[in-house]
Design a protein around this motif. Sequence first.
Motif, mmCIF file in Angstrom:
data_model
loop_
_atom_site.group_PDB
_atom_site.id
_atom_site.type_symbol
_atom_site.label_atom_id
_atom_site.label_comp_id
_atom_site.label_asym_id
_atom_site.label_seq_id
_atom_site.Cartn_x
_atom_site.Cartn_y
_atom_site.Cartn_z
ATOM 1 N N CYS A 146 0.723 -1.382 -0.059
ATOM 2 C CA CYS A 146 0.036 0.067 0.284
ATOM 3 C C CYS A 146 0.722 1.331 -0.101
ATOM 4 C CB CYS A 146 -0.858 -0.009 1.234
ATOM 5 S SG CYS A 146 0.055 0.246 2.776
ATOM 6 N N LYS A 147 2.251 1.287 0.595
ATOM 7 C CA LYS A 147 2.802 2.406 0.572
ATOM 8 C C LYS A 147 2.332 3.451 1.521
ATOM 9 C CE LYS A 147 3.093 3.813 -3.755
ATOM 10 N NZ LYS A 147 1.937 3.090 -4.227
ATOM 11 N N GLU A 148 1.379 3.140 2.442
ATOM 12 C CA GLU A 148 0.960 3.979 3.389
ATOM 13 C C GLU A 148 0.805 3.371 4.846
ATOM 14 O OE1 GLU A 148 -2.869 5.133 1.618
ATOM 15 O OE2 GLU A 148 -1.894 6.284 -0.158
ATOM 16 N N GLY A 149 1.508 2.450 4.925
ATOM 17 C CA GLY A 149 1.373 1.876 6.454
ATOM 18 C C GLY A 149 0.232 1.148 6.951
ATOM 19 N N GLN A 150 -0.151 0.597 5.859
ATOM 20 C CA GLN A 150 -1.741 -0.284 6.113
ATOM 21 C C GLN A 150 -1.398 -1.611 6.213
ATOM 22 O OE1 GLN A 150 -4.227 1.598 7.215
ATOM 23 N NE2 GLN A 150 -3.252 3.421 7.379
ATOM 24 N N CYS A 151 -0.460 -2.158 5.193
ATOM 25 C CA CYS A 151 -0.542 -3.709 4.931
ATOM 26 C C CYS A 151 0.515 -4.384 5.470
ATOM 27 C CB CYS A 151 -0.446 -3.792 3.420
ATOM 28 S SG CYS A 151 1.052 -3.392 2.693
ATOM 29 N N THR B 36 -1.599 -0.151 13.471
ATOM 30 C CA THR B 36 -1.206 -1.007 14.262
ATOM 31 C C THR B 36 -1.622 -2.576 13.865
ATOM 32 O OG1 THR B 36 -3.084 -0.762 15.813
ATOM 33 C CG2 THR B 36 -0.939 0.588 16.127
ATOM 34 N N PHE B 37 -2.263 -2.455 12.804
ATOM 35 C CA PHE B 37 -2.599 -3.784 12.313
ATOM 36 C C PHE B 37 -1.279 -4.456 11.555
ATOM 37 C CE2 PHE B 37 -3.869 -6.006 8.127
ATOM 38 C CZ PHE B 37 -4.259 -7.153 8.860
ATOM 39 N N ALA B 38 -0.805 -3.251 10.592
ATOM 40 C CA ALA B 38 0.450 -3.500 9.911
ATOM 41 C C ALA B 38 1.826 -3.583 10.680
ATOM 42 C CB ALA B 38 0.635 -2.314 8.780
ATOM 43 N N LEU B 39 1.745 -2.911 11.898
ATOM 44 C CA LEU B 39 3.023 -3.003 12.746
ATOM 45 C C LEU B 39 2.387 -2.895 14.042
ATOM 46 C CD1 LEU B 39 5.984 -3.286 13.182
ATOM 47 C CD2 LEU B 39 5.983 -0.754 13.076
ATOM 48 N N PRO B 40 2.023 -4.121 14.933
ATOM 49 C CA PRO B 40 1.531 -4.152 16.163
ATOM 50 C C PRO B 40 2.733 -3.589 17.212
ATOM 51 C CG PRO B 40 1.113 -6.166 14.980
ATOM 52 C CD PRO B 40 2.182 -5.389 14.234
#
Length: 358
Positions: free
Chosen positions: A39-44, A67-71
């Motif tokens: 996504c390039k937006e911190g979502q995936c 935080t779904f992409a980076l807990p």
Amino acid sequence: MGEKHRVRFEPVGIDIDADEDETVLDAAFRHGVMLMHGCKEGQCGSCKSFMLSGDEGIEYELDRYSTFALPDYEKEQGMSLLCRAHAYDDLEVELLNYDEDMLRSGIPIQEFSTEVVANEPVTHDMRRLVLRLVDPPEIAFLAGQYVDIFVPGTGGHRAFSMANSPNDEDKHLEFVIKIYPDGFFSRFLDRQVSAGDRLTIKGPYGMCTMRDNPDKDVIFVGGGAGMAPLLSLIRSMAARGVERPATFYYGARTADDLCYRDEMHTMSERIPGFRFVEALSEPADGGSWDGPVGLISDVVDVNEDDLSGTDAYICGPPPMVEATVPVLVRHGVPEERIFYDKFTLTGSGDEEGGSDAA
């Protein structure tokens, strides 16, 4: 521009410089280093990596992310998202997910000014958008990649996969875009875009590109606007004279949702052994449809036997991709030879191509 710092990627031993004003991922793109991304937006989480050196908040900082992409627990362990990270000192990064075939084959990312050539329907809710490159007048990309298309005056953009082959001589870019009633880009495309308009694009991005495996068969599985990158891959095969046996499974709800049928049904004249299999999940009662019926993943399951050694490319809505991957694995496709793009819905109701790739 801010100060530049050295970023080293391990275990591949690649060094780049990263400006403080750009993300580490964008810096890699600028150098033509094709890191895994979505996504390039911190979502995936596709670009998630481990920081071997540097502390968050000191040597590097992160833009807002999900935080779904980076807990939090992963962040505390030293994980980071390269699409959100800005280097403020030299850094050493361990790549957790990378494709050695693609890593050094990247094309530097650029912005392009384009002119709209056509904006026309291909189904009741999908458009064929054709752009002519103006400045620069040419773009290098790999079949299966995508670009961001910007909505003038908003700063907003959406990602869409090219449908044309990179080998096309006219240097136009073709897209197949699904129209959603409440979509940010959909409203713009549906109501405002006309031939002669100027649009800015940026790219190319994406990892769902044809890998070199000349002795192996290929299977393509698509649905909806996932037609676009698969068209690019198939058209590129034909243009380059690639003769790998290939089957393209395309799923739609009704016959009104099918597109590019004539071209695909005659592609066997250009690619020996090419097969095009269409399926409908909701054929009209009493209609004349005599092809396969059901979800495209189920149609693949019923029609295929041993796919050992086959390369697979899947593009379309996430549920379709997620249902198809285990079917292909069960039939013998090595998991590392399955490449996909999930066409996810953004928060503003648009479907994006190339937003979650492997």
